[in-house]
Design an enzyme around this catalytic site. Sequence first.
Site: not given
Lengths: 627, 323
Positions: A156, A22, A168, A19-20, A113
Amino acid sequence: MVSEQQLSAIKGSKVLMVGAGGIGCELLKTLALSGFQDIHVIDMDTIEVSNLNRQFLFRQSHVGQSKAKVARDAVLKFRPNISITPYHANVKDPDFNVDFFKQFNVVLNGLDNLDARRHVNRLCLAAGVPLVESGTTGFLGQVTVHVKGRTECYECQPKPAPKTYPVCTITSTPSKFVHCIVWAKDLLFAKLFGDKNQENDLNVHSKDGSSSSKQAEDVFERHKEENLEQYGNRIYDHVFGYNTELALSNEETWRNRNKPRPIYVKDVFSSDLASQNGNLDKSSNGDPPSLSAMASLGLKNPQDLWSLKENSKVFLEALKLFFSKREKEIGNLSFDKDDQLAVEFVTAAANIRASSFGIPLHSLFEAKGIAGNIVHAVATTNAIIAGLIVIEAIKVLQHDIKNYRMTYCLEHPSRKMLLMPVEPFEPNKSCYVCSETPLDLDINTHRSKLRDIVDKIVKAKLGMNLPLIMHRSALLYEVGDDLEEDEVANYAANLEKVLSELPTPVTGGTILTVEDLQQELKCSINIKHREEFDEEKEPDGMILSGWIQPLAAEKNGKTTVDNEVSTSSASEAVPLLTEDDDDLRIIPTITGKKRKLSDVANERKNKRKAEEPNSKNDVVLLDDEKF
Amino acid sequence: MDGEELTEQETALYDRQIRVWGADAQRRLSKSHILVSGLKGTVIEFCKNIVLAGVGSVTLIDDRVVTEELLAANFLIPHDENMYAGKSLAVLCCDSLKDFNPMVRVSVQKGDLSSFGVDFFEKFNVVVVSSCSLSTKKLVNEKCRKASKRIAFYTVDCRDSCGEIFVDLQKYLYSKKEVDEMVECLLEYSSFEEAIAIPWRSLPRRVSKLYLAMRVIERFEELESRNPGDTSIADLPDVQKLRKELCEAHSLSESMIPDALLERLLASTTEFPPVCAIIGGILGQEVIKAISGKGDPLKNFFFFDSMDGKGIIEDISIVKAEG
């Protein structure tokens, strides 16, 4: 300053950042400043304007480029002599296998995510590489350390499923604005502009049980003789007028509810029918830079609340723009929060529906946040969390196990603390990911197909990427590039077979082995046959259990004493962080739909139950913000 | 809130943070003016945070010529001697910060912080000082207090793996949501001079040891006329002597300021970048709160020590007699 020992541990290390975004930008900068010399970065995303308020390594001119690559170049400017290896790729790509992970001393996650986090957790466990996890939302954040056999793994503690809404509620009895958004986005937008073959519950079921879609199958198709205005009006009247009338005919439904008001075009534009359709013609002369109903109607501020009439104008205008200017995309569109026209359409449709059902209306800015599951994000929290990640990473490199901490960044001080360290938990002995505890699956083996298990359990619940399913020594299902043609055909056929009719029948008492070769994760599933499932409460038609209830079981175990102590001290101190994390899934129609990785929406705010039943003591785990 | 609306460009750029603090707060931020003095790692982190957040302007003071050591935790200046040779920290940081957010005016003010008068400080809503002497801290704090409008004053310092923030918002009125209703809250802050003059015996129970240790070193630098941060492990015996004197004067056990902690604080003048990021982040958040009027502001000291990982708030203020 760091000690000589620390410095040599840092300098000799090779770390992987996933991840690069925030957290990633802040983390890469802090790692480089702290003396790390061999850093690898994976990120599949490209830069967007809304990143620039906090992902400080990126500039306006970088929009559209790879985050990992631009971040590398930016950091090399102030630390030119270190090595940063960028990968503009999905961490779930098969290239990033266990051997790839093994080359690193520690893995640092700044992901957005749940899916990718679980995947990285498994690879770290399989490769025996420690993982430092992190997440933020708004002013809240946390950093946790996961070392195989020493501390709990990321999985875990069960993560709660994303919020779902009964069909509905969405189709007939919305009571919150989010219900209207889901309806507008996942039903109406999908019906008009998305894949026509997708199952869709847009039409209301009338009293006699027959769906309005039967007689109105083609209501959403544009007739040949119809111009766009007529078509828009007809759609409007159908979904906001006729469908509501039909819903009203179910008198039982409204006994204890406020009745909705059907809305027709003629009611909204009673006097000035002529002006209802905005100024499309005018605007097309002045060709607007980006296609926007707001722009052609002269609505400027996305934070303004529009009246019913304004919403109706936006609705009709947006629909017209889609059909006149973006006709080629119709049939393949899926909602995207960065698609201005789509956001306008969904906002307007949700507001008209809200007004029909007596629900307060919302601005485009707010509606976009709900529809796109946009997570609040500020630079400061990411910077703090990145600093905490590096502190833990240095401890991990020195094997300073006693001092590993999970740290929570709080908005309101608790016992004078804004940054609160907590001792890590021990591994959960009944975790199916880091220990080999079998799972139980209640399922109707005479009705459910193998595909149901693959989609709803193996992929959706167990988070496996490339699964393999075995019954004793017989292979029932497998995915891979190296399969023979007859194998592929065989597995495809198996997918459509009912469990009890498979070549090696799966019935009550069967033990299935499920394995992901990439993640090197293997687990057993005990099959239990069950005849009936509650359609609303158990929409999957199957129930997976086993690792879900570790809490009660653990209480009796002596081994968890330490764990208990640290848990209770944590839970004493951590206030309940309430998150309004309405997710936008409908059951059951939408759950099976393939979603973009980034859409795996609400998994970002994962709540972990502390061992006390008192909900005040919950600790909330956060994901990195999305984008 | 009155005032013009945010532009389309601002709404797009600040989208994610407006979702945190709202459009009103964003407008207030864009009209605020910040003065920053002493551009070491922590303050650089702070500057990055508020420039990204979209304040109106940032004015930088630091005439020190760039050296390798000053760059240890600096990500604004390229590591190329040819580019930075002879230039001041403020000038180089300014060029780089401007780039982060074209909507924020970043500029340099030359001169010695202690030489500016009240009228100069009055141009700002927030003043942040770092790497300066005890007397300058007190002086600037007093000038901010004399101004006709409220100026939020902060000091920040990191030593080794520890950091300290001090906040003076004078009289600060803000509204706070309590169970669905807005409640007005008034906080009364002490000046830095008032706060550190509080007898140690009257401090909150189990006050952070870091608070006491920082006062000893600060006092030592003042007595020895050292540049701020310019102490080393060689000074340990003298610092221990001063600790003894101070503890005796305050009738406090010396064990409240452990040797191990003093040693750590004196061991090196180099900053520890993760701590800079953490302290700079907390400070950024506090300044944003004070400008926007959103959220409970910190009162009035914050400490972080990476050894135990705790980020602690201490309220060390004089209690003014009623009436």
